[in-house]
Design a protein around this motif. Structure first.
Motif, PDB file in Angstrom:
ATOM      1  N   ARG B  98       0.700  -1.120  -0.183  1.00  0.00           N
ATOM      2  CA  ARG B  98       0.211   0.070  -0.030  1.00  0.00           C
ATOM      3  C   ARG B  98       0.895   1.208  -0.027  1.00  0.00           C
ATOM      4  N   ARG B 187     -13.818  14.503   2.334  1.00  0.00           N
ATOM      5  CA  ARG B 187     -12.406  14.059   2.373  1.00  0.00           C
ATOM      6  C   ARG B 187     -11.701  14.049   0.989  1.00  0.00           C
ATOM      7  N   LYS B 197      -2.679   6.682   1.270  1.00  0.00           N
ATOM      8  CA  LYS B 197      -2.144   7.314   2.752  1.00  0.00           C
ATOM      9  C   LYS B 197      -1.404   8.543   2.269  1.00  0.00           C
ATOM     10  N   TYR B 202      -5.137  14.163   5.385  1.00  0.00           N
ATOM     11  CA  TYR B 202      -5.530  14.225   6.792  1.00  0.00           C
ATOM     12  C   TYR B 202      -5.582  15.678   7.280  1.00  0.00           C
ATOM     13  N   GLU B 233     -15.836   6.781   4.979  1.00  0.00           N
ATOM     14  CA  GLU B 233     -15.067   6.282   6.057  1.00  0.00           C
ATOM     15  C   GLU B 233     -14.766   7.485   7.053  1.00  0.00           C
ATOM     16  N   ALA B 234     -14.158   7.054   8.180  1.00  0.00           N
ATOM     17  CA  ALA B 234     -13.845   8.137   9.266  1.00  0.00           C
ATOM     18  C   ALA B 234     -12.347   8.817   8.979  1.00  0.00           C
ATOM     19  N   MET B 237     -10.198   5.417   9.982  1.00  0.00           N
ATOM     20  CA  MET B 237     -10.964   4.033   9.968  1.00  0.00           C
ATOM     21  C   MET B 237     -11.816   4.016   8.808  1.00  0.00           C
ATOM     22  N   ASN B 238     -11.928   2.690   8.599  1.00  0.00           N
ATOM     23  CA  ASN B 238     -13.220   2.511   7.825  1.00  0.00           C
ATOM     24  C   ASN B 238     -14.358   2.180   8.624  1.00  0.00           C
ATOM     25  N   LEU B 257      -9.750   4.532   1.552  1.00  0.00           N
ATOM     26  CA  LEU B 257      -8.482   3.740   1.905  1.00  0.00           C
ATOM     27  C   LEU B 257      -8.984   2.084   2.086  1.00  0.00           C
ATOM     28  N   THR B 261      -7.388  -3.784   8.341  1.00  0.00           N
ATOM     29  CA  THR B 261      -8.193  -4.186   9.298  1.00  0.00           C
ATOM     30  C   THR B 261      -9.659  -4.180   8.690  1.00  0.00           C
ATOM     31  N   ARG B 262     -10.000  -3.544   7.960  1.00  0.00           N
ATOM     32  CA  ARG B 262     -11.443  -3.894   7.348  1.00  0.00           C
ATOM     33  C   ARG B 262     -11.538  -4.894   6.512  1.00  0.00           C
ATOM     34  N   ALA B 301     -12.775   0.583  12.185  1.00  0.00           N
ATOM     35  CA  ALA B 301     -11.803  -0.287  12.073  1.00  0.00           C
ATOM     36  C   ALA B 301     -10.657   0.153  11.423  1.00  0.00           C
ATOM     37  N   GLY B 302      -9.585   0.385  12.194  1.00  0.00           N
ATOM     38  CA  GLY B 302      -8.116   0.584  11.708  1.00  0.00           C
ATOM     39  C   GLY B 302      -6.958   0.125  12.730  1.00  0.00           C
ATOM     40  N   THR B 303      -5.728   0.072  12.028  1.00  0.00           N
ATOM     41  CA  THR B 303      -4.682  -0.371  12.618  1.00  0.00           C
ATOM     42  C   THR B 303      -4.501   0.490  14.170  1.00  0.00           C
TER      43      THR B 303
END
Ligand SMILES: Cc1ncc(COP(=O)(O)O)c(C=O)c1O
Ligand SMILES: Cc1ncc(COP(=O)(O)O)c(C=O)c1O
Lengths: 356, 356
Positions: B98, B187, B197, B202, B233-234, B237-238, B257, B261-262, B301-303
């Motif tokens: 990625r 976004r 990323k 951001y 998404e957030a 996080m997804n 993204l 995790t997603r 959900a995210g790392t």
């Protein structure tokens, strides 16, 4: 300069100037830097007094947020020197205000006008020998702010640095531009940051621009991201289109930078009696105008590129060539705006700003 | 580690470790850094051999393109230590790939897999005492690349730095999240860089997120920029939505993204017999489900955030509260994924990667 701020600007001069190493007859764009820079730090919720120091390296922790979360905004201005060696800026308060508009959108602190203007003037007075007088040259000025606070949490920085650096520069582009009207990639979103001079807006353009360059174009013309039907702007320029004797440019929005050259060109053109329309213009309208011969000119407008005529454009694998005219709007308007900028003509709009 | 690259990784160790100054029972997220970092420079069209050096300041010219044009990409990973003091990564090759996908979109050079993986492993072996074993803690790993070449021309840099820094970290969020479904700002654009990323993605979120925080929310849920009707998404996080017993998440696109995790959660859920739908989900569908009682859960959900349950959301000036359930999907899935990550369970998917 008023005394309130300037008294506080401390100046630390270089011991030896680099100016003799510079070939002022062969200036590239933005690659040679003057002896000094202005630096101002934001910490604990406030800006410290601006300092002028020798131009040199900045030291940052690897966790500085500029490396991770893209909090950076900038401006692009020019200082001009006239035949009497007087120094001029062009509508500098508009750059100062726009820097704050950009900062606000990126959750960065706004900078007081006096810090910007008096810092800039003090720096220019110190660097006045660096302002080139060779044709089409000027001192390019780069004010910028970036996040210098640390942390891997995706949230705004608590520290920032404001810097003004200067670069004696030649023209941004060589000749006329061949452009590609983009149909897949886009520059900015509705509700996004396209109207801000934010670093991230430029990085996102490089890959599609490289693809265009590989196909023989120099620039991408961005279209709206929803339909790719309406012309927005180019890399660092707003776009003007002349159909018959009417000059058309897109309205500014949250996707388009409110260019200072653009709005000045609109005013100068109107003052010259040229019909100007600020409205959405579709690719189809341009193609149709090209096909029926009413498309006369296209040009980009921006501080760095001044006015850059477009020789032709690509759209959906087809190339369209613009006519070669005498007495173009582009040439007339370029002469008018640069005559004001370099103090070669009267300044009926009140745009020139004397630095002394 | 294979010898081709690792032989070339030079290691310069610190004289005195800072590790004794760290309170491993009270770790913030991403604010404490380990003794060393990996650094690798791109110059003259190629990457130099990675070096491990003491963690410390980076020196850059004020004209470095990172300050002006936003060329920066990053990854977020974690290293976990199990009861036997063995070190584990979670799907690290996906982060490596990625990073290259992000780099490509920003016209930055791709990094060979071996430089990433062997550099990372060498660094983790050196820093293994820094991997926390306190509950919900891990060593957060931040690989990033940024433009270190100079120049004010808006074009890609000719030099880049790849760095891996590590931070022993506690949880990203405190408790459950109250989120705002965004109806004005956005976004990412169609054809933009949202799937990368990239730093600039951001910075653009901070101002709208601050507005949401002022209204009492912790996070913004982004919607598509054309209609603001579909959930994307957030911040980092997804987003997953449970209606009755079906788990729904938006498909990835050039605006979203592709979270590791997603995709892991999707696989674990399916493996558990949970019905999963990857499809566009509109705000209206969620409101309707909330009104008729079929909306059971929402979580991010995210790392960094792992799985973060959402307690309620705001939409057009109205607040919607999610039910308090026992045995939530969020809790079950969080246990399953963290059990794999921390080597507390079998790894039937083959996601764990041993560092030794
Ligand atoms: C994206 C973009 N559009 C337009 C412009 C032109 O604006 P100005 O005329 O104020 O330089 C610039 C350059 O500043 C720019 O970066
Ligand atoms: C915008 C965005 N979406 C989603 C994610 C989740 O991705 P992953 O699960 O790979 O960490 C992240 C964080 O990495 C992110 O920054």
């Amino acid at each position: 300069m008023s005394l309130e701020v300037s008294q506080k600007i401390t100046i630390q001069k270089v011991k030896n100037s680099k100016i003799n190493q510079v070939d002022f007859n062969n200036l590239p764009f933005g690659q040679v830097y003057t002896d000094h820079m202005l630096v101002c730090d934001f910490e604990n919720g406030k800006w410290s007094s601006p300092k002028i120091v020798p131009y040199g390296a900045i030291s940052l922790d690897p966790s500085a947020k500029i490396f991770h979360y893209g909090q950076s905004v900038f401006e692009g201005m020019k200082a001009y020197k006239d035949a009497q060696d007087d120094i001029w800026l062009f509508r500098p308060f508009d750059n100062q205000k726009r820097l704050n508009i950009s900062s606000k959108r990126l959750a960065m602190p706004e900078l007081p006008e006096a810090y910007f203007m008096e810092g800039l003037e003090a720096l220019l007075l110190l660097e006045k020998d660096w302002i080139p007088t060779t044709k089409d040259s000027s001192l390019y000025i780069r004010p910028f702010i970036f996040a210098s606070g640390n942390g891997f949490h995706a949230s705004p920085s608590d520290k920032y640095k404001f810097i003004i650096a200067c670069s004696p520069s030649g023209p941004y582009f060589g000749g006329k531009l061949k452009v590609l009207i983009e149909q897949h990639y886009s520059r900015s979103a509705n509700g996004g940051v396209g109207f801000a001079k934010a670093g991230g807006n430029y990085a996102g353009q490089f890959y599609p621009t490289n693809l265009a360059i590989q196909k023989g174009y120099q620039q991408v013309i961005w279209t709206d991201d929803t339909t790719h039907e309406y012309i927005e702007e180019a890399g660092a320029m707003n776009i003007f289109i002349r159909i018959n004797d009417t000059l058309i440019t897109a309205p500014t929005s949250d996707r388009i930078l409110d260019g200072i050259t653009r709005k000045s060109i609109i005013e100068i053109a109107k003052d010259q009696g040229i019909a100007v329309e600020v409205r959405n213009i579709s690719v189809h309208e341009i193609i149709e105008a090209s096909d029926n011969g009413s498309l006369k000119e296209m040009f980009g407008a921006g501080t760095a590129a001044v006015i850059s005529p477009i020789s032709g454009f690509g759209y959906q694998e087809k190339d369209y060539v613009l006519p070669e005219l005498d007495n173009t709007f582009a040439a007339t308007l370029k002469k008018q705006i640069t005559d004001i900028q370099y103090n070669r003509s009267a300044d009926k709009f009140g745009w020139r700003y004397s630095v002394k």
